[in-house]
Scaffold this motif. Structure first.
Motif, PDB file in Angstrom:
ATOM      1  N   HIS A   1      42.428  45.768  48.099  1.00 22.25           N
ATOM      2  CA  HIS A   1      41.213  44.979  48.363  1.00 22.25           C
ATOM      3  C   HIS A   1      40.250  45.083  47.182  1.00 22.25           C
ATOM      4  CE1 HIS A   1      37.670  43.998  51.227  1.00 22.25           C
ATOM      5  NE2 HIS A   1      37.117  44.313  50.079  1.00 22.25           N
ATOM      6  N   GLU A   2      40.021  46.316  46.704  1.00 22.69           N
ATOM      7  CA  GLU A   2      39.059  46.525  45.619  1.00 22.69           C
ATOM      8  C   GLU A   2      39.603  46.030  44.281  1.00 22.69           C
ATOM      9  OE1 GLU A   2      36.176  47.105  46.535  1.00 22.69           O
ATOM     10  OE2 GLU A   2      36.526  47.930  48.521  1.00 22.69           O
ATOM     11  N   ILE A   3      40.899  46.217  44.035  1.00 21.65           N
ATOM     12  CA  ILE A   3      41.490  45.678  42.799  1.00 21.65           C
ATOM     13  C   ILE A   3      41.400  44.157  42.804  1.00 21.65           C
ATOM     14  CG2 ILE A   3      43.652  45.419  41.496  1.00 21.65           C
ATOM     15  CD1 ILE A   3      44.359  48.300  42.333  1.00 21.65           C
ATOM     16  N   ALA A   4      41.513  43.543  43.987  1.00 24.76           N
ATOM     17  CA  ALA A   4      41.383  42.082  44.093  1.00 24.76           C
ATOM     18  C   ALA A   4      39.991  41.613  43.666  1.00 24.76           C
ATOM     19  CB  ALA A   4      41.687  41.626  45.521  1.00 24.76           C
ATOM     20  N   HIS A   5      38.942  42.410  43.959  1.00 25.40           N
ATOM     21  CA  HIS A   5      37.602  42.066  43.465  1.00 25.40           C
ATOM     22  C   HIS A   5      37.601  42.009  41.938  1.00 25.40           C
ATOM     23  CE1 HIS A   5      35.261  41.932  47.094  1.00 25.40           C
ATOM     24  NE2 HIS A   5      35.607  43.150  47.467  1.00 25.40           N
ATOM     25  N   LEU A   6      38.138  43.045  41.329  1.00 20.37           N
ATOM     26  CA  LEU A   6      38.189  43.130  39.864  1.00 20.37           C
ATOM     27  C   LEU A   6      38.916  41.914  39.287  1.00 20.37           C
ATOM     28  CD1 LEU A   6      39.628  46.315  38.069  1.00 20.37           C
ATOM     29  CD2 LEU A   6      39.944  44.012  37.229  1.00 20.37           C
ATOM     30  N   VAL A   7      40.123  41.633  39.810  1.00 18.51           N
ATOM     31  CA  VAL A   7      40.948  40.553  39.271  1.00 18.51           C
ATOM     32  C   VAL A   7      40.276  39.197  39.480  1.00 18.51           C
ATOM     33  CG1 VAL A   7      43.197  39.398  39.438  1.00 18.51           C
ATOM     34  CG2 VAL A   7      43.060  41.899  39.607  1.00 18.51           C
ATOM     35  N   ALA A   8      39.686  38.989  40.652  1.00 14.57           N
ATOM     36  CA  ALA A   8      39.021  37.705  40.935  1.00 14.57           C
ATOM     37  C   ALA A   8      37.818  37.489  40.019  1.00 14.57           C
ATOM     38  CB  ALA A   8      38.598  37.653  42.405  1.00 14.57           C
ATOM     39  N   PHE A   9      37.028  38.536  39.814  1.00  7.86           N
ATOM     40  CA  PHE A   9      35.870  38.420  38.907  1.00  7.86           C
ATOM     41  C   PHE A   9      36.317  38.147  37.476  1.00  7.86           C
ATOM     42  CE2 PHE A   9      33.198  41.112  41.972  1.00  7.86           C
ATOM     43  CZ  PHE A   9      32.465  40.026  42.404  1.00  7.86           C
ATOM     44  N   GLU A  10      37.370  38.826  37.036  1.00  5.90           N
ATOM     45  CA  GLU A  10      37.857  38.631  35.661  1.00  5.90           C
ATOM     46  C   GLU A  10      38.398  37.209  35.463  1.00  5.90           C
ATOM     47  OE1 GLU A  10      39.883  41.737  33.518  1.00  5.90           O
ATOM     48  OE2 GLU A  10      37.767  42.215  33.341  1.00  5.90           O
ATOM     49  N   LYS A  11      39.063  36.696  36.487  1.00  6.78           N
ATOM     50  CA  LYS A  11      39.692  35.378  36.363  1.00  6.78           C
ATOM     51  C   LYS A  11      38.703  34.237  36.563  1.00  6.78           C
ATOM     52  CE  LYS A  11      43.631  32.713  38.093  1.00  6.78           C
ATOM     53  NZ  LYS A  11      44.770  32.678  39.036  1.00  6.78           N
ATOM     54  N   HIS A  12      37.771  34.395  37.503  1.00  2.50           N
ATOM     55  CA  HIS A  12      36.902  33.283  37.900  1.00  2.50           C
ATOM     56  C   HIS A  12      35.436  33.461  37.503  1.00  2.50           C
ATOM     57  CE1 HIS A  12      40.202  31.588  40.258  1.00  2.50           C
ATOM     58  NE2 HIS A  12      40.406  32.794  40.762  1.00  2.50           N
ATOM     59  N   GLY A  13      35.083  34.634  36.967  1.00  2.13           N
ATOM     60  CA  GLY A  13      33.688  34.865  36.574  1.00  2.13           C
ATOM     61  C   GLY A  13      32.905  35.569  37.668  1.00  2.13           C
ATOM     62  N   ARG A  14      31.771  36.109  37.284  1.00  2.00           N
ATOM     63  CA  ARG A  14      30.988  36.965  38.187  1.00  2.00           C
ATOM     64  C   ARG A  14      30.134  36.177  39.177  1.00  2.00           C
ATOM     65  NH1 ARG A  14      31.670  42.534  38.183  1.00  2.00           N
ATOM     66  NH2 ARG A  14      33.447  42.668  36.822  1.00  2.00           N
ATOM     67  N   ARG A  15      30.137  34.871  39.093  1.00  2.00           N
ATOM     68  CA  ARG A  15      29.288  34.086  39.996  1.00  2.00           C
ATOM     69  C   ARG A  15      29.961  33.764  41.332  1.00  2.00           C
ATOM     70  NH1 ARG A  15      25.926  29.671  36.452  1.00  2.00           N
ATOM     71  NH2 ARG A  15      24.155  31.052  36.097  1.00  2.00           N
ATOM     72  N   ILE A  16      31.225  34.077  41.440  1.00  2.00           N
ATOM     73  CA  ILE A  16      31.921  33.791  42.708  1.00  2.00           C
ATOM     74  C   ILE A  16      31.394  34.714  43.815  1.00  2.00           C
ATOM     75  CG2 ILE A  16      34.018  32.977  41.578  1.00  2.00           C
ATOM     76  CD1 ILE A  16      35.309  35.707  42.303  1.00  2.00           C
ATOM     77  N   LYS A  17      31.541  34.270  45.069  1.00  2.00           N
ATOM     78  CA  LYS A  17      31.158  35.109  46.200  1.00  2.00           C
ATOM     79  C   LYS A  17      32.138  36.283  46.290  1.00  2.00           C
ATOM     80  CE  LYS A  17      29.038  31.517  49.014  1.00  2.00           C
ATOM     81  NZ  LYS A  17      29.095  30.753  50.278  1.00  2.00           N
ATOM     82  N   PRO A  18      31.604  37.488  46.587  1.00  2.00           N
ATOM     83  CA  PRO A  18      32.479  38.669  46.606  1.00  2.00           C
ATOM     84  C   PRO A  18      33.703  38.521  47.514  1.00  2.00           C
ATOM     85  CG  PRO A  18      30.182  39.331  46.724  1.00  2.00           C
ATOM     86  CD  PRO A  18      30.207  37.839  46.810  1.00  2.00           C
ATOM     87  N   HIS A  19      33.537  37.857  48.666  1.00  2.00           N
ATOM     88  CA  HIS A  19      34.667  37.685  49.580  1.00  2.00           C
ATOM     89  C   HIS A  19      34.961  36.202  49.827  1.00  2.00           C
ATOM     90  CE1 HIS A  19      33.284  41.860  50.572  1.00  2.00           C
ATOM     91  NE2 HIS A  19      34.570  42.054  50.352  1.00  2.00           N
TER      92      HIS A  19
END
Length: 200
Positions: free
Chosen positions: A68-86
């Motif tokens: 779950h937490e690694i998915a946060h890292l990967v999603a932020f890296e791929k899509h940028g920090r402006r995406i909703k956390p979940h």
């Protein structure tokens, strides 16, 4: 050399998890029990990624929390920090990263259908999926002495982890309306919230 993750994860999940940690340069900290969260992710000022996971989680909950937490890292890296956390980007990433683990060599067979259903649309916390959460709790050490809100009679008084007292009310769709004794405020509780029944 023995991998320290063996203490916390199902045996067949150790090497794949270690690969994820190495690939994404994760600084993993295994921390003392926190009531309000199973784990968290944050980017450190030096640009490294820190993930913390509670040491007290059973191996299956630990695995789900770590991915779950690694998915946060990967999603932020791929899509940028402006995406909703979940948001949808995180959900898709979590599904993708978790898929290789949802198999009988890693999870007990009775958890597999619940996991398959949960990961069709993963929630911010597996605790909000009552059926999966209760099934996972069966693998906790000393789970038998726990009481859940759904088990209490209507009108019961109970104490939560921070000492506050509540009175159980009616079920509203999925959650229970409970009144805080001290303030009279109404709060909604998940059916699988762990509480202490007051019997005085």
């Amino acid at each position: 050399m023995d991998n320290p993750l063996r203490k916390y994860l199902p045996e067949r999940a150790v090497e794949p998890c270690f690969e994820l940690i190495r690939t994404y340069r994760v600084q993993l900290k295994i921390v003392n029990h926190r009531v309000t969260r199973h784990g968290d992710y944050r980017m450190l000022p030096n640009g490294l990624h820190q993930i913390t996971v509670n040491a007290t989680l059973n191996p299956y909950r630990f695995l789900i929390t770590l991915v779950h937490e690694i998915a946060h890292l990967v999603a932020f890296e791929k899509h940028g920090r402006r995406i909703k956390p979940h948001g949808p980007e995180w959900k898709h990433t979590f599904q993708y990263l978790m898929l290789p683990f949802i198999r009988p060599e890693i999870f007990p067979s009775k958890l597999l259908p619940l996991l398959a259903k949960h990961f069709k649309n993963p929630k911010a916390s597996s605790d909000t999926d009552t059926h999966l959460s209760l099934a996972l709790k069966q693998f906790d050490v000393g789970h038998s002495d726990k009481t859940y809100i759904f088990q209490l009679p209507l009108g019961s008084v109970f104490r939560i982890y921070n000492g506050k007292l509540f009175k159980k009310g009616n079920k509203r769709v999925k959650r229970y309306e409970c009144v805080e004794i001290a303030t009279g405020k109404v709060y909604l509780f998940q059916p699988n919230a762990e509480v202490e029944l007051i019997t005085d």
